[in-house]
Design a protein around this motif. Structure first.
Motif, mmCIF file in Angstrom:
data_model
loop_
_atom_site.group_PDB
_atom_site.id
_atom_site.type_symbol
_atom_site.label_atom_id
_atom_site.label_comp_id
_atom_site.label_asym_id
_atom_site.label_seq_id
_atom_site.Cartn_x
_atom_site.Cartn_y
_atom_site.Cartn_z
ATOM 1 N N GLY A 1 22.920 17.535 18.832
ATOM 2 C CA GLY A 1 23.362 18.144 20.086
ATOM 3 C C GLY A 1 22.759 19.523 20.272
ATOM 4 O O GLY A 1 22.367 19.908 21.379
ATOM 5 N N SER A 2 22.664 20.284 19.179
ATOM 6 C CA SER A 2 22.038 21.597 19.251
ATOM 7 C C SER A 2 20.563 21.458 19.606
ATOM 8 O O SER A 2 20.046 22.155 20.476
ATOM 9 N N ALA A 3 19.900 20.532 18.938
ATOM 10 C CA ALA A 3 18.453 20.380 19.130
ATOM 11 C C ALA A 3 18.136 19.842 20.526
ATOM 12 O O ALA A 3 17.290 20.390 21.237
ATOM 13 N N VAL A 4 18.809 18.781 20.914
ATOM 14 C CA VAL A 4 18.517 18.141 22.195
ATOM 15 C C VAL A 4 19.140 18.949 23.321
ATOM 16 O O VAL A 4 20.360 19.130 23.340
ATOM 17 N N GLY A 5 18.305 19.434 24.221
ATOM 18 C CA GLY A 5 18.864 20.248 25.306
ATOM 19 C C GLY A 5 17.846 20.429 26.410
ATOM 20 O O GLY A 5 16.956 19.599 26.593
ATOM 21 N N LEU A 6 17.984 21.536 27.140
ATOM 22 C CA LEU A 6 17.044 21.813 28.215
ATOM 23 C C LEU A 6 15.619 21.850 27.690
ATOM 24 O O LEU A 6 14.678 21.524 28.406
ATOM 25 N N GLY A 7 15.469 22.239 26.424
ATOM 26 C CA GLY A 7 14.137 22.276 25.814
ATOM 27 C C GLY A 7 13.453 20.924 25.878
ATOM 28 O O GLY A 7 12.251 20.836 26.133
ATOM 29 N N ASN A 8 14.204 19.864 25.640
ATOM 30 C CA ASN A 8 13.599 18.543 25.600
ATOM 31 C C ASN A 8 13.191 18.054 26.975
ATOM 32 O O ASN A 8 12.223 17.329 27.126
ATOM 33 N N TYR B 1 20.095 33.648 28.979
ATOM 34 C CA TYR B 1 19.318 33.040 30.081
ATOM 35 C C TYR B 1 19.429 31.519 30.070
ATOM 36 O O TYR B 1 19.322 30.882 31.116
ATOM 37 N N TYR B 2 19.637 30.958 28.873
ATOM 38 C CA TYR B 2 19.788 29.495 28.777
ATOM 39 C C TYR B 2 20.948 29.033 29.656
ATOM 40 O O TYR B 2 20.867 28.015 30.337
ATOM 41 N N SER B 3 22.008 29.818 29.642
ATOM 42 C CA SER B 3 23.186 29.462 30.423
ATOM 43 C C SER B 3 22.928 29.584 31.929
ATOM 44 O O SER B 3 23.534 28.864 32.721
ATOM 45 N N PHE C 1 9.799 24.929 17.689
ATOM 46 C CA PHE C 1 10.893 25.752 17.158
ATOM 47 C C PHE C 1 12.086 25.780 18.097
ATOM 48 O O PHE C 1 13.229 25.645 17.683
ATOM 49 N N PHE C 2 11.802 25.965 19.381
ATOM 50 C CA PHE C 2 12.896 26.035 20.347
ATOM 51 C C PHE C 2 13.656 24.718 20.381
ATOM 52 O O PHE C 2 14.883 24.674 20.351
ATOM 53 N N SER C 3 12.897 23.628 20.408
ATOM 54 C CA SER C 3 13.523 22.321 20.570
ATOM 55 C C SER C 3 14.361 21.948 19.354
ATOM 56 O O SER C 3 15.421 21.330 19.493
ATOM 57 N N LEU C 4 13.909 22.320 18.162
ATOM 58 C CA LEU C 4 14.701 22.004 16.961
ATOM 59 C C LEU C 4 15.753 23.080 16.664
ATOM 60 O O LEU C 4 16.397 23.038 15.623
ATOM 61 N N SER C 5 15.924 24.036 17.552
ATOM 62 C CA SER C 5 16.890 25.132 17.352
ATOM 63 C C SER C 5 16.628 25.912 16.074
ATOM 64 O O SER C 5 17.548 26.290 15.367
ATOM 65 N N LEU C 6 15.338 26.176 15.784
ATOM 66 C CA LEU C 6 15.012 26.848 14.525
ATOM 67 C C LEU C 6 14.738 28.330 14.718
ATOM 68 O O LEU C 6 14.451 28.773 15.816
HETATM 69 N N1 TRP Z 1 17.261 23.355 21.031
HETATM 70 C C1 TRP Z 1 17.884 23.591 22.276
HETATM 71 C C2 TRP Z 1 17.064 22.958 23.373
HETATM 72 O O1 TRP Z 1 16.086 22.326 23.118
HETATM 73 C C3 TRP Z 1 18.135 25.043 22.541
HETATM 74 C C4 TRP Z 1 18.768 25.743 21.401
HETATM 75 C C5 TRP Z 1 19.992 25.565 20.904
HETATM 76 C C6 TRP Z 1 18.159 26.686 20.578
HETATM 77 N N2 TRP Z 1 20.188 26.347 19.814
HETATM 78 C C7 TRP Z 1 19.093 27.035 19.591
HETATM 79 C C8 TRP Z 1 16.925 27.246 20.593
HETATM 80 C C9 TRP Z 1 18.749 27.929 18.619
HETATM 81 C C10 TRP Z 1 16.606 28.144 19.619
HETATM 82 C C11 TRP Z 1 17.494 28.489 18.617
HETATM 83 O O2 TRP Z 1 17.387 23.082 24.509
#
Ligand code: TRP
Length: 446
Positions: A21-28, A103-105, A220-225
């Motif tokens: 859930g953290s990884a999959v988001g607006l990034g994907n 900004y994500y919000s 990195f963004f997509s995997l929340s790293l």
């Molecule tokens: N990974 C999320 C996405 O793809 C965004 C996200 C959640 C994120 N937690 C994070 C990005 C931590 C960087 C670090 O939308």
């Protein structure tokens, strides 16, 4: 706070789904498709897969090892294995959580609004021209506040009842919607053209540094790293979890959803002849083109549009939860606040920090660049050095819960050499670009 009273996940599935859930988001969906469009389709996809495999997966396992091993939020986890000198890095992670969620919000707010518009009345024909009104000002701020409110409400309930329960319900829903939409999109007349645009390599772009850099930032963004989000979730794990399996499951699910989302977006755009609008790729591309596609599809567009934006809202919500949890867990562990206090205070502060992004999409874009190019890639560099060189015996901690894995020595070698070298190189190019973007923002201001 003592480990004995620390909250834990109630099931393995709960942890894995929350991490996905953290990884999959607006990034994907939002970021991946506009970056792919901008960077020559398949060329970008190939680099992105390569970076995820060789850099993202090792760093993800490193975060999980740090979190589970220390049973602490990021600042304390780093101090636990590296001494007090490493605390500032943890503080940078918390700051990154603030910045990204702010900004994500706002973007999640646009998404929420579009989902409600699609549900309530369908998109008007001139939706594309109205994006500016939706994206900025009081409208944008209002939906940003609403979205933050929902996120705060869930995180305040806690790890099991709030974060885990939400992921258990929402993530399977998201998978079903996205796969269903991809199947529907494949039946559209322009689907073939959409696929070939998405998947045909533009070879001229293959050797561009900017493609590699964007692919690395996106991985990195997509995997929340790179800022301790996965670390924080892993700190609520028991020591019998099989971390390598969890790592691979999370990474696979993340890549799969991004890929399938592309199979939704591109056929839809081509079916309606809107490809030119994506070419002018900006932060808003998806938010201008997709609603217009749905508007032109009439009644069907209302259903498909509602489902599409519902999937985006779900993805954004479970990601926002993880970003807020980094800040909240640090306040609980480090300042001794209660969860309710920490969630409200952090949530309110982040909501305010989102004001500039809500009023100006250029500011939003630059903050997105700062977060990715500086915080996440820099954080990943520091994390790989930390686990590769500073932490005493990362392999022993990674092996707990497994029978020992043959590729652990390779993992450690990657963290020591290839990963930091690659990230340092990418940063070398990304930092000047980011400072130029910041300067551009100030010089173009009225
Ligand atoms: N990974 C999320 C996405 O793809 C965004 C996200 C959640 C994120 N937690 C994070 C990005 C931590 C960087 C670090 O939308």
């Amino acid at each position: 706070m003592a480990t004995a009273t620390r909250e834990h996940w109630s099931s393995r599935r709960g942890f894995v789904l929350a991490a996905i859930g953290s990884a999959v988001g607006l990034g994907n969906m939002w970021r991946f498709s506009y970056l792919a469009a901008e960077n020559g389709g398949a060329a970008f996809v190939v680099f992105y897969l390569g970076v995820t495999l060789c850099v993202g997966i090792p760093v993800l396992l490193a975060e999980l090892v740090l979190g589970r091993g220390s049973q602490q939020s990021p600042i304390r986890a780093l101090a636990h294995y590296g001494g007090a000198a490493w605390r500032p890095l943890g503080v940078v992670f918390v700051a990154a959580g603030f910045l990204i969620l702010s900004y994500y919000s706002v973007i999640a707010g646009w998404t929420l609004r579009y989902g409600l518009v699609a549900l309530a009345q369908g998109f008007p024909a001139d939706v594309a021209d109205r994006f500016g009104d939706v994206a900025t000002g009081w409208d944008a701020f209002g939906f940003h506040v609403l979205f933050m409110g929902i996120t705060i409400g869930i995180v305040a309930v806690g790890v099991k009842g709030g974060i885990e329960r939400t992921a258990l319900v929402l993530m399977p829903t998201l998978f079903v919607i996205v796969v269903g939409l991809a199947i529907y999109a494949s039946t559209l007349p322009g689907a073939g053209e959409g696929y070939s645009y998405y998947l045909a390599a533009d070879v001229s772009k293959l050797l561009h540094w900017s493609v590699v850099k964007d692919a690395a930032g996106q991985a990195f963004f997509s995997l929340s790293l790179g800022m301790g989000a996965m670390l924080t979730f892993a700190s609520y794990l028991q020591r019998d979890e099989h971390l390598p399996n969890a790592t691979l499951t999370i990474a696979f699910a993340d890549v799969a959803v991004a890929f399938v989302a592309g199979l939704v977006v591109f056929p839809l755009i081509f079916a309606l002849g809107l490809e030119e609008r994506v070419g002018a790729s900006t932060v808003g591309a998806l938010f201008i083109t997709m609603p217009q596609a749905f508007a032109e599809m009439g009644a069907v567009g209302r259903v498909v549009g509602t489902l599409f934006f519902a999937a985006l809202v779900v993805g954004a919500l479970t990601s926002a939860i993880s970003l807020l949890e980094v800040v909240v867990s640090s306040a609980i562990d480090g300042l001794g606040w209660t969860r309710a206090q920490a969630t409200l205070a952090a949530g309110a502060a982040i909501t305010l920090l989102g004001v500039p992004s809500a009023w100006n999409t250029d500011v939003l874009g630059v903050i997105d660049q700062i977060a990715n190019n500086l915080f996440l890639l820099g954080g990943g560099l520091a994390l790989s050095i930390f686990v590769g060189w500073v932490m005493q015996d990362p392999i022993a901690e990674a092996a707990s819960g497994t029978e020992g894995i043959r590729w652990f020595p390779l993992w450690r070698w990657l963290l020591r050499t290839a990963v930091p070298l690659f990230l340092a190189l990418v940063l070398f190019y990304a930092v000047p670009e980011t400072t130029a973007a910041i300067a551009g923002l100030f010089s173009s201001a009225p």
